[in-house]
Write a protein that holds these residues in place. Structure first.
Motif, PDB file in Angstrom:
ATOM      1  N   TYR A 326       7.615 -27.201  83.776  1.00  0.00           N
ATOM      2  CA  TYR A 326       6.777 -27.143  82.424  1.00  0.00           C
ATOM      3  C   TYR A 326       7.549 -27.955  81.585  1.00  0.00           C
ATOM      4  O   TYR A 326       6.941 -28.264  80.367  1.00  0.00           O
ATOM      5  CB  TYR A 326       6.442 -26.040  81.948  1.00  0.00           C
ATOM      6  CG  TYR A 326       5.181 -25.450  82.748  1.00  0.00           C
ATOM      7  CD1 TYR A 326       4.554 -26.064  83.840  1.00  0.00           C
ATOM      8  CD2 TYR A 326       4.718 -24.053  82.494  1.00  0.00           C
ATOM      9  CE1 TYR A 326       3.674 -25.311  84.571  1.00  0.00           C
ATOM     10  CE2 TYR A 326       3.784 -23.472  83.514  1.00  0.00           C
ATOM     11  CZ  TYR A 326       3.251 -24.136  84.201  1.00  0.00           C
ATOM     12  OH  TYR A 326       2.227 -23.730  84.941  1.00  0.00           O
ATOM     13  N   ASP A 329       6.143 -31.100  80.116  1.00  0.00           N
ATOM     14  CA  ASP A 329       5.118 -30.866  79.273  1.00  0.00           C
ATOM     15  C   ASP A 329       5.271 -30.564  77.774  1.00  0.00           C
ATOM     16  O   ASP A 329       4.397 -30.277  77.157  1.00  0.00           O
ATOM     17  CB  ASP A 329       4.050 -29.927  79.945  1.00  0.00           C
ATOM     18  CG  ASP A 329       3.822 -30.502  81.193  1.00  0.00           C
ATOM     19  OD1 ASP A 329       3.596 -31.593  81.561  1.00  0.00           O
ATOM     20  OD2 ASP A 329       3.297 -29.784  82.290  1.00  0.00           O
ATOM     21  N   ARG A 355      -0.296 -25.307  86.876  1.00  0.00           N
ATOM     22  CA  ARG A 355      -0.110 -26.496  86.038  1.00  0.00           C
ATOM     23  C   ARG A 355      -1.070 -27.602  86.542  1.00  0.00           C
ATOM     24  O   ARG A 355      -1.527 -28.408  85.460  1.00  0.00           O
ATOM     25  CB  ARG A 355       1.458 -26.836  85.917  1.00  0.00           C
ATOM     26  CG  ARG A 355       1.848 -28.306  85.208  1.00  0.00           C
ATOM     27  CD  ARG A 355       3.160 -28.616  85.549  1.00  0.00           C
ATOM     28  NE  ARG A 355       3.451 -29.703  84.922  1.00  0.00           N
ATOM     29  CZ  ARG A 355       3.559 -30.936  85.326  1.00  0.00           C
ATOM     30  NH1 ARG A 355       2.995 -31.135  86.781  1.00  0.00           N
ATOM     31  NH2 ARG A 355       3.776 -32.038  84.505  1.00  0.00           N
ATOM     32  N   THR A 358      -4.463 -27.704  84.931  1.00  0.00           N
ATOM     33  CA  THR A 358      -4.604 -27.936  83.497  1.00  0.00           C
ATOM     34  C   THR A 358      -5.096 -29.305  83.217  1.00  0.00           C
ATOM     35  O   THR A 358      -5.523 -29.641  82.129  1.00  0.00           O
ATOM     36  CB  THR A 358      -3.365 -27.885  82.668  1.00  0.00           C
ATOM     37  OG1 THR A 358      -2.180 -28.815  83.321  1.00  0.00           O
ATOM     38  CG2 THR A 358      -2.661 -26.691  82.769  1.00  0.00           C
ATOM     39  N   TYR A 359      -5.358 -30.120  84.281  1.00  0.00           N
ATOM     40  CA  TYR A 359      -5.984 -31.434  84.177  1.00  0.00           C
ATOM     41  C   TYR A 359      -7.362 -31.618  84.431  1.00  0.00           C
ATOM     42  O   TYR A 359      -7.874 -32.473  84.499  1.00  0.00           O
ATOM     43  CB  TYR A 359      -4.925 -32.446  85.227  1.00  0.00           C
ATOM     44  CG  TYR A 359      -3.626 -32.632  84.771  1.00  0.00           C
ATOM     45  CD1 TYR A 359      -3.325 -33.744  84.155  1.00  0.00           C
ATOM     46  CD2 TYR A 359      -2.580 -31.936  85.231  1.00  0.00           C
ATOM     47  CE1 TYR A 359      -2.054 -34.045  83.502  1.00  0.00           C
ATOM     48  CE2 TYR A 359      -1.356 -32.271  84.929  1.00  0.00           C
ATOM     49  CZ  TYR A 359      -1.081 -33.433  83.921  1.00  0.00           C
ATOM     50  OH  TYR A 359       0.220 -33.739  83.763  1.00  0.00           O
ATOM     51  N   PRO A 394      -0.950 -34.502  79.968  1.00  0.00           N
ATOM     52  CA  PRO A 394      -1.036 -33.133  79.912  1.00  0.00           C
ATOM     53  C   PRO A 394      -1.774 -32.323  78.947  1.00  0.00           C
ATOM     54  O   PRO A 394      -1.063 -32.460  77.643  1.00  0.00           O
ATOM     55  CB  PRO A 394       0.231 -32.392  80.310  1.00  0.00           C
ATOM     56  CG  PRO A 394       1.112 -33.514  79.627  1.00  0.00           C
ATOM     57  CD  PRO A 394       0.453 -34.668  79.862  1.00  0.00           C
ATOM     58  N   VAL A 397      -2.195 -26.272  76.488  1.00  0.00           N
ATOM     59  CA  VAL A 397      -2.862 -25.008  76.867  1.00  0.00           C
ATOM     60  C   VAL A 397      -2.036 -23.747  76.571  1.00  0.00           C
ATOM     61  O   VAL A 397      -2.386 -22.644  76.845  1.00  0.00           O
ATOM     62  CB  VAL A 397      -3.096 -24.943  78.322  1.00  0.00           C
ATOM     63  CG1 VAL A 397      -4.123 -26.150  78.535  1.00  0.00           C
ATOM     64  CG2 VAL A 397      -1.836 -25.251  79.089  1.00  0.00           C
TER      65      VAL A 397
END
Length: 403
Positions: A326, A329, A355, A358-359, A394, A397
């Motif tokens: 991560y 991001d 992860r 999240t898209y 990204p 979140v």
């Protein structure tokens, strides 16, 4: 020794040239063979140079007794015809090879070698250019794999029995294969990687032969390229394990026997050729991964042949691995700790899937912007060369995961 005076005008007529060469005298007149001159002190009779029927009476001569163009089998077919009719003919290592034929006719439209199928078929080793970025390798995992590989490369220096196979087993999605590939990249190893799907075939013996071929390929990487290599088989229990009422096939038995034979004789590997004293293969370590080794034939996983390593990342390993995932991001370590606390007792692949999810909202919005699902085919597959797909950033979140 007789010398023959051949007129210069007949040099342009090969048939006339051969008709002027005298043959050895005997009871039965023997026609001379082309490009063969017999030098002798005995007398020889010369044929009439004006006999125009001499060449017509001479039978057709073959290029060679061993010529594959003219050799016939029992059915009257030549060798090349039979070779083309064979179903298993895989002799495709021909074509415009660099340095073999005139480069004038090779061209550059397919690169230096025009036979791309041959190059692709020969490239069975794995490189890791796709692993871009900074990843975390668990110290315990690194120490075990590196020590095992080094022991096998210096096995001849150690006064002990070194197992040829390292079996890495553990729960699903714990990063066994990915961590191993990261170690290969760090050590500069060019491995040969197989999967459980290659351990079965409709032909008996093919998977066992494939393992021996891949093993020898890894040995050739060491001998010819000067790089370290190894053979890795992912999810071996899926190909060799006994689950419920599944039936053991001939190929399962041959694969097990092949791996056991490689463990006992790692430098003498046959793929069907005759044995030669000089045919010594370099010792190549074998790494296998799986979830349940109790389903595999017990003599294969005994300590003398296979060294077992149970991999279960602890909380510190999970936090470090997820943080490196991560980090691109913009998520800090404290936020990763919050994510791990929110979803405890999860495998590493869960956080990777998290992860990826999240898209989803950004992709759904893009589908609506292009006109709905009816336009996806034209947008994804039939777009013009100058049309590019959007770049998805990204989304943020992290705030929803904080406790």
């Amino acid at each position: 020794m007789a010398l023959f005076n051949v007129p210069s005008s007949s040099l342009f007529k090969p048939q006339t040239f051969f008709s002027r060469i005298p043959s050895i005298s005997s009871h039965n007149r023997i026609s001379p063979l082309p490009f063969t001159l017999s030098c002798s002190t005995s007398k020889s009779s010369s044929p009439d140079v004006n006999d125009e029927n001499t060449d017509k009476k001479r039978p057709n001569r073959r290029l060679s007794e061993q010529s594959s163009w003219e050799a016939k089998d029992a059915e009257g077919r030549d060798y090349l015809y039979r070779l083309g009719k064979e179903a298993d003919n895989m002799n495709i290592a021909v074509g415009a090879r660099d340095g073999i034929i005139d480069p004038l006719f090779a061209g550059n439209f397919l690169g230096r070698d025009s036979d791309i199928v041959f190059d692709y078929r020969q490239k069975v080793t794995r490189s890791f250019e796709y692993l871009q970025g900074d990843y975390y390798i668990a110290p315990v995992f690194l120490d075990k794999v590196v020590c095992f590989i080094v022991k096998n490369y210096i096995a001849h220096l150690l006064n002990t029995k070194v197992p040829l196979i390292l079996g890495i087993w553990g729960g699903k999605g714990q990063g066994k294969s990915f961590q191993t590939e990261l170690i290969f990249q760090a050590m500069g190893i060019e491995p040969v990687i197989m999967s459980a799907g290659e351990l079965e075939s409709e032909r008996a013996g093919e998977p066992g032969k494939l393992i021996r071929e891949r093993y020898r390929t890894a040995s050739q990487v060491v001998q010819n390229q000067g790089k370290m290599s190894c053979l890795m088989i992912n999810d071996i229990d899926a190909g060799l394990g006994r689950f419920g009422n599944t039936q053991m096939t001939v190929n399962n038995q041959i694969v097990v026997g092949t791996l056991m034979n490689l463990s006992d004789n790692p430098t003498r590997v046959s793929i069907g050729q005759e044995w030669r004293e000089s045919d010594v293969t370099s010792r190549i370590p074998i790494i296998v991964t799986g979830n349940d080794f109790s389903t595999i034939y017990a003599p294969l996983i005994r300590d003398g042949r296979m060294e077992k390593f149970y991999w279960q990342p602890n909380r510190e390993d999970i936090v470090n691995i997820v943080h490196r995932t991560y980090e691109k991001d913009g998520i800090s370590r404290d936020e990763v700790v919050s994510i791990v606390n929110t979803f405890p007792n999860q495998a590493l692949d869960f956080y990777g899937a998290l992860r990826s999810r999240t898209y989803d909202k950004s992709i759904s919005k893009w589908i609506d912007d292009i006109g709905g699902v009816e336009k996806l085919g034209d947008t994804l597959l039939k777009r013009r060369k100058n049309e590019e797909l959007p770049v998805f950033n990204p989304p943020t979140v992290v705030k929803r995961w904080r406790l």
